[in-house]
Design a protein around this motif. Sequence first.
Motif, PDB file in Angstrom:
ATOM      1  N   GLY A 136       0.913  -1.308  -0.020  1.00 40.51           N
ATOM      2  CA  GLY A 136      -0.220  -0.033   0.108  1.00 40.51           C
ATOM      3  C   GLY A 136       1.051   1.311   0.273  1.00 40.51           C
ATOM      4  N   LEU A 137       0.478   2.249  -0.821  1.00 37.85           N
ATOM      5  CA  LEU A 137       1.443   3.164  -0.905  1.00 37.85           C
ATOM      6  C   LEU A 137       0.458   4.635  -0.895  1.00 37.85           C
ATOM      7  N   GLN A 138       1.103   5.698  -0.568  1.00 39.19           N
ATOM      8  CA  GLN A 138       0.621   6.899  -0.096  1.00 39.19           C
ATOM      9  C   GLN A 138       1.596   8.050  -0.890  1.00 39.19           C
ATOM     10  N   GLU A 139       0.870   9.226  -1.030  1.00 38.67           N
ATOM     11  CA  GLU A 139       1.695  10.101  -1.786  1.00 38.67           C
ATOM     12  C   GLU A 139       2.367   9.760  -3.124  1.00 38.67           C
ATOM     13  N   VAL A 140       1.492   9.007  -4.040  1.00 38.83           N
ATOM     14  CA  VAL A 140       2.225   8.463  -5.263  1.00 38.83           C
ATOM     15  C   VAL A 140       1.559   9.630  -6.258  1.00 38.83           C
ATOM     16  N   ASP A 141       2.920  10.057  -6.790  1.00 40.48           N
ATOM     17  CA  ASP A 141       2.537  11.190  -7.738  1.00 40.48           C
ATOM     18  C   ASP A 141       3.216  10.970  -9.146  1.00 40.48           C
ATOM     19  N   ASP A 142       4.028   9.795  -9.016  1.00 38.64           N
ATOM     20  CA  ASP A 142       4.381   9.281 -10.186  1.00 38.64           C
ATOM     21  C   ASP A 142       4.279   7.870 -10.476  1.00 38.64           C
ATOM     22  N   TYR A 195      -7.931  -1.611   3.168  1.00 38.85           N
ATOM     23  CA  TYR A 195      -7.927  -0.239   2.971  1.00 38.85           C
ATOM     24  C   TYR A 195      -6.551   0.170   2.863  1.00 38.85           C
ATOM     25  N   VAL A 196      -6.430   1.050   1.894  1.00 41.61           N
ATOM     26  CA  VAL A 196      -5.137   1.950   1.797  1.00 41.61           C
ATOM     27  C   VAL A 196      -5.602   3.376   1.911  1.00 41.61           C
ATOM     28  N   VAL A 197      -4.929   3.919   3.009  1.00 34.67           N
ATOM     29  CA  VAL A 197      -5.404   5.317   3.561  1.00 34.67           C
ATOM     30  C   VAL A 197      -4.211   6.404   3.836  1.00 34.67           C
ATOM     31  N   HIS A 198      -4.760   7.642   3.526  1.00 31.09           N
ATOM     32  CA  HIS A 198      -3.665   8.690   3.895  1.00 31.09           C
ATOM     33  C   HIS A 198      -4.750   9.625   4.541  1.00 31.09           C
ATOM     34  N   LEU A 199      -4.602   9.668   5.880  1.00 28.08           N
ATOM     35  CA  LEU A 199      -5.584  10.809   6.422  1.00 28.08           C
ATOM     36  C   LEU A 199      -5.294  12.253   6.539  1.00 28.08           C
ATOM     37  N   GLY A 200      -5.891  12.966   6.839  1.00 30.97           N
ATOM     38  CA  GLY A 200      -5.659  14.673   7.072  1.00 30.97           C
ATOM     39  C   GLY A 200      -4.563  14.871   7.629  1.00 30.97           C
ATOM     40  N   SER A 201      -3.712  15.937   7.117  1.00 27.71           N
ATOM     41  CA  SER A 201      -2.388  16.189   8.028  1.00 27.71           C
ATOM     42  C   SER A 201      -2.838  16.978   9.348  1.00 27.71           C
ATOM     43  N   ALA A 202      -1.912  16.822  10.124  1.00 32.06           N
ATOM     44  CA  ALA A 202      -2.011  17.669  11.493  1.00 32.06           C
ATOM     45  C   ALA A 202      -0.731  18.315  11.591  1.00 32.06           C
ATOM     46  N   ARG A 203      -1.147  19.646  12.109  1.00 34.91           N
ATOM     47  CA  ARG A 203      -0.146  20.778  12.236  1.00 34.91           C
ATOM     48  C   ARG A 203      -0.254  21.311  13.734  1.00 34.91           C
ATOM     49  N   ALA A 204       0.961  21.696  14.292  1.00 37.97           N
ATOM     50  CA  ALA A 204       0.744  22.256  15.796  1.00 37.97           C
ATOM     51  C   ALA A 204      -0.346  23.246  15.624  1.00 37.97           C
ATOM     52  N   GLY A 205      -1.243  23.136  16.471  1.00 39.51           N
ATOM     53  CA  GLY A 205      -2.417  23.955  16.804  1.00 39.51           C
ATOM     54  C   GLY A 205      -3.670  23.598  15.839  1.00 39.51           C
ATOM     55  N   LEU A 228      -9.743  -8.185   7.491  1.00 39.00           N
ATOM     56  CA  LEU A 228      -9.679  -6.589   7.145  1.00 39.00           C
ATOM     57  C   LEU A 228      -8.204  -6.141   7.453  1.00 39.00           C
ATOM     58  N   VAL A 229      -7.711  -5.428   6.523  1.00 36.59           N
ATOM     59  CA  VAL A 229      -6.206  -4.816   6.992  1.00 36.59           C
ATOM     60  C   VAL A 229      -6.451  -3.220   6.414  1.00 36.59           C
ATOM     61  N   VAL A 230      -6.072  -2.656   7.330  1.00 31.17           N
ATOM     62  CA  VAL A 230      -5.702  -1.164   7.101  1.00 31.17           C
ATOM     63  C   VAL A 230      -4.127  -0.791   6.908  1.00 31.17           C
ATOM     64  N   LEU A 231      -3.875  -0.399   5.597  1.00 31.25           N
ATOM     65  CA  LEU A 231      -2.426  -0.006   5.595  1.00 31.25           C
ATOM     66  C   LEU A 231      -2.585   1.425   5.380  1.00 31.25           C
ATOM     67  N   GLY A 232      -1.556   2.343   5.889  1.00 30.56           N
ATOM     68  CA  GLY A 232      -1.537   3.739   5.851  1.00 30.56           C
ATOM     69  C   GLY A 232      -0.930   4.743   6.741  1.00 30.56           C
ATOM     70  N   ASP A 233      -0.753   6.067   6.109  1.00 29.86           N
ATOM     71  CA  ASP A 233      -0.225   7.124   7.127  1.00 29.86           C
ATOM     72  C   ASP A 233      -1.565   7.746   7.398  1.00 29.86           C
ATOM     73  N   LEU A 234      -1.610   7.409   8.733  1.00 29.18           N
ATOM     74  CA  LEU A 234      -2.966   8.065   9.407  1.00 29.18           C
ATOM     75  C   LEU A 234      -2.643   9.261  10.207  1.00 29.18           C
ATOM     76  N   ASN A 235      -1.385   9.717   9.997  1.00 30.47           N
ATOM     77  CA  ASN A 235      -0.978  11.006  10.780  1.00 30.47           C
ATOM     78  C   ASN A 235      -0.926  11.295  12.214  1.00 30.47           C
TER      79      ASN A 235
END
Length: 316
Positions: free
Chosen positions: A139-145, A204-214, A238-245
Amino acid sequence: MTEQMVDERAAGDPSGRPDRRGLLVGLLAVLLAVLLAGHRVVPNVHGLGSLVDSVTPLLGLGVPPLALAALLRRSRRALLAVLLPAVVWAALFGGAWLPPAAGTGPSSIRVASQNLRSGNPDPAATVDALAGAGADLIGLQEVDDGDRVDVALGQRYPHRAAVSTVALWSRWPIRDSVGVDTGLGWDRALRAVVAAPQGDLVVYVVHLGSARAGHTVTRDETLAALAAKVRDDHASRLVVLGDLNTATTDRVFAPLTRLLNDAQADAGQGFGFTWPAELPVTRPDHVLYRGLTPTAAGVLHTPDSDHRAVTASFRW
């Protein structure tokens, strides 16, 4: 002067005042123990509680310098106080470093998840390392190529499902795949049914919303949306793979941990930190599961990404 009075004076300075050496060190040790034990009660205002939750495993790094300070101050009371956060940290996280009870037996399937990093100069090298680790599903996230990734993986992984910047490559046929709405306004997750030799596996391959300070609202909302999707999904395996931030110690992770197990916690050793890749201090990348038995879990340092990859093996 009685013998008791002499002893009390000896415990302090020559003037007879109480010995205050190490008082500050002792107070800091107690505060550290309280923070470790009660990090979940820190108000989650502007994401502060989530931040404290996520870095709680690292708070144990405060114990050695406090112990050293107590020794330099030659204060037994301060040294005893330092034992308190050490014991609390060991009770909370010491088990992560013990040999995993679940990590035994043969495996039926091996999975890997990787945030490739947008703008990765050589995504083919990154995914080649994953394939070299023997993963059956990637499972890959941020695939732009995707084209370069497909060239690198296509022969070994003939089946692919992709939605926006997330994708799944599989050795086995993918029976069905759909985008998953996590509330970002565009699909950055997918659900696929993989026809594994032992039977169907929902991935599931997942990239959740980003978190920033505050600002963690978007991440928190996408995590809640994912938990709702998983809750309504009746797949037995069921398996969940991803960057959940976020890390599993974060209080907002609770809706998922009530539904799924964490492969690293069950079959890995150590915290399995993945970010930043060169000196990781937290674990936003995960393999979560149900309906399978984990046999191994770990972290893989791949080239050209700012995240390390996570891997896990299971048997049916």
